[in-house]
Design an enzyme around this catalytic site. Sequence first.
Site, PDB file in Angstrom:
ATOM      1  N   PHE A 151       0.845  -1.191   0.000  1.00 31.80           N
ATOM      2  CA  PHE A 151       0.000   0.000   0.000  1.00 31.80           C
ATOM      3  C   PHE A 151       0.893   1.258   0.000  1.00 31.80           C
ATOM      4  O   PHE A 151       1.940   1.268   0.651  1.00 31.80           O
ATOM      5  CB  PHE A 151      -0.857  -0.056   1.264  1.00 31.80           C
ATOM      6  N   ASP A 228       1.909  -5.675   8.333  1.00 33.92           N
ATOM      7  CA  ASP A 228       0.750  -4.794   8.214  1.00 33.92           C
ATOM      8  C   ASP A 228      -0.492  -5.666   8.070  1.00 33.92           C
ATOM      9  O   ASP A 228      -0.623  -6.423   7.102  1.00 33.92           O
ATOM     10  CB  ASP A 228       0.928  -3.881   6.997  1.00 33.92           C
ATOM     11  N   LYS A 254     -11.682  -1.002   8.413  1.00 26.57           N
ATOM     12  CA  LYS A 254     -11.958  -1.930   7.307  1.00 26.57           C
ATOM     13  C   LYS A 254     -12.837  -3.059   7.840  1.00 26.57           C
ATOM     14  O   LYS A 254     -14.002  -2.852   8.113  1.00 26.57           O
ATOM     15  CB  LYS A 254     -10.640  -2.381   6.691  1.00 26.57           C
TER      16      LYS A 254
HETATM   17  C1  LIG Z   1      -5.840   0.809   4.446  1.00 27.07           C
HETATM   18  C2  LIG Z   1      -4.364   0.649   4.585  1.00 27.07           C
HETATM   19  C3  LIG Z   1      -3.588   1.656   5.192  1.00 27.07           C
HETATM   20  C4  LIG Z   1      -4.240   2.920   5.638  1.00 27.07           C
HETATM   21  O1  LIG Z   1      -3.450   3.760   6.414  1.00 27.07           O
HETATM   22  P1  LIG Z   1      -4.170   4.982   7.180  1.00 27.07           P
HETATM   23  O2  LIG Z   1      -3.090   5.649   7.920  1.00 27.07           O
HETATM   24  O3  LIG Z   1      -5.237   4.395   8.044  1.00 27.07           O
HETATM   25  O4  LIG Z   1      -4.796   5.857   6.145  1.00 27.07           O
HETATM   26  C5  LIG Z   1      -2.230   1.409   5.340  1.00 27.07           C
HETATM   27  N1  LIG Z   1      -1.667   0.259   4.904  1.00 27.07           N
HETATM   28  C6  LIG Z   1      -2.394  -0.710   4.312  1.00 27.07           C
HETATM   29  C7  LIG Z   1      -1.740  -1.976   3.857  1.00 27.07           C
HETATM   30  C8  LIG Z   1      -3.762  -0.542   4.123  1.00 27.07           C
HETATM   31  O5  LIG Z   1      -4.489  -1.488   3.531  1.00 27.07           O
END
Ligand SMILES: *Cc1c(COP(=O)(O)O)cnc(C)c1O
Length: 426
Positions: A151, A228, A254
């Site tokens: 991500f 993560d 989520k």
């Molecule tokens: C949704 C997601 C994020 C989101 O980060 P935020 O700081 O909550 O915006 C980060 N890493 C992954 C892998 C995700 O799927």
Amino acid sequence: MNADSANDVANAAPAPGNPGSSEPLSFDYAQELDLADPLQEHRDAFIGSDDPALVAYLDGNSLGRPLQASADRIGSFITEQWGSRLIRGWDEGWLTLPARIGDDLGAVMLGAAPGQITIGDSTTVLLYKLCRAAVAARPDRREIVLDTENFPTDRFVLQGIAAECGLELRWITPAYEGGVTAAELEAAVGEHTALVLLSHVAYRSGYLADVPALTEIAHRAGALILWDLCHSAGVLPSQLDNWQVDLAVGCTYKYLNGGPGSPAFAYVRREHQESLRQPIQGWLGSDDPFRMGEDYQPAAGIRAFTSGTPPILGMLALQDMIALIESVGIEAVRSKSIALTDYATDLYDGVLAPLGVQLASPRDSQWRGGHITLDHPSFREVTAKLWEQGIIPDFRNPNGIRLGLSPLSTSFSEIWVGVDAIHQAL
Ligand SMILES: *Cc1c(COP(=O)(O)O)cnc(C)c1O
């Protein structure tokens, strides 16, 4: 998760029953799957499940639906706790709420003993805090291993840390429809690796990584590893303690239905809590916040990884989802998740593959999380068309429709409606 534990999960949980005799690609068949689904009754607990304008919600991996229980909890928190207890609330439980919810998460779905998880900042900020602490704990090592398909925030945070600390990023480029394999990680780590950052479930492909195997590879090289869990928490079980995971972060908005911007969680393995120092030294992570002392001394335990005042309002709703998952069992949630993604894949094969749509996710549920991604050059326009019809998947660059199937709120009929609408739009 390795193959054996994935199979154990599938065998231990109730199977979603036998559907009837309708033709497998028909809407009737989808309805039979719903009738046979032992978790179907829980859909009614979510606000909007009977809203005719919300024809199919297929984005539960991006923003989970609210539970009615959360509306009640938030309302009564404002009138009864905030409204009447006021400042006294901090002493009456608010200050310890992040650690208490963290312990619940650990017990219900993350396989973590108490005292290792806290709720606090955004995922992005927690990634920064933990990764920064991890590289500081390996001062003789100059490299961080990560992958190109993670991500954006994960990659961006590490680009920033590399620039800040003068470190090198070593990139793995995994298969587009897959994720990082043991062989790829083995080839990337070595004596220079300080930290490995990987996602448990890849946000685009849905690839489910083999956490214990990859963690062992990182450890053999002498590195720390941070997982993560944004796309796995709430949809499949983890065993963070047993898997020897060092560090983990994850979202709560989520599959944990905490609501837009609800705070993330951080796991720090107990044996690292003393030696790791996170960089945002705030008063509420200090040993005795109300002493109002001169110099920062970290708190003992997981509280050292918090910084400022916890966002209490933001962590109300997720408690209801944790309670619901506890009552159902995370293995049953995983079992339905597999049934949903298997069904979506079957519909794809029957209806969309003949039109040139590509499956950009693993076919085998053993290697797949709770969502699948389908690619076609026209999908940006198709997604816009679906949204107009109240059918809500999401679009992911360059040309993917992602079907995020949240096991307690998504029905088989919704998947049928979504795939049928894509079919018609094509
Ligand atoms: C949704 C997601 C994020 C989101 O980060 P935020 O700081 O909550 O915006 C980060 N890493 C992954 C892998 C995700 O799927």
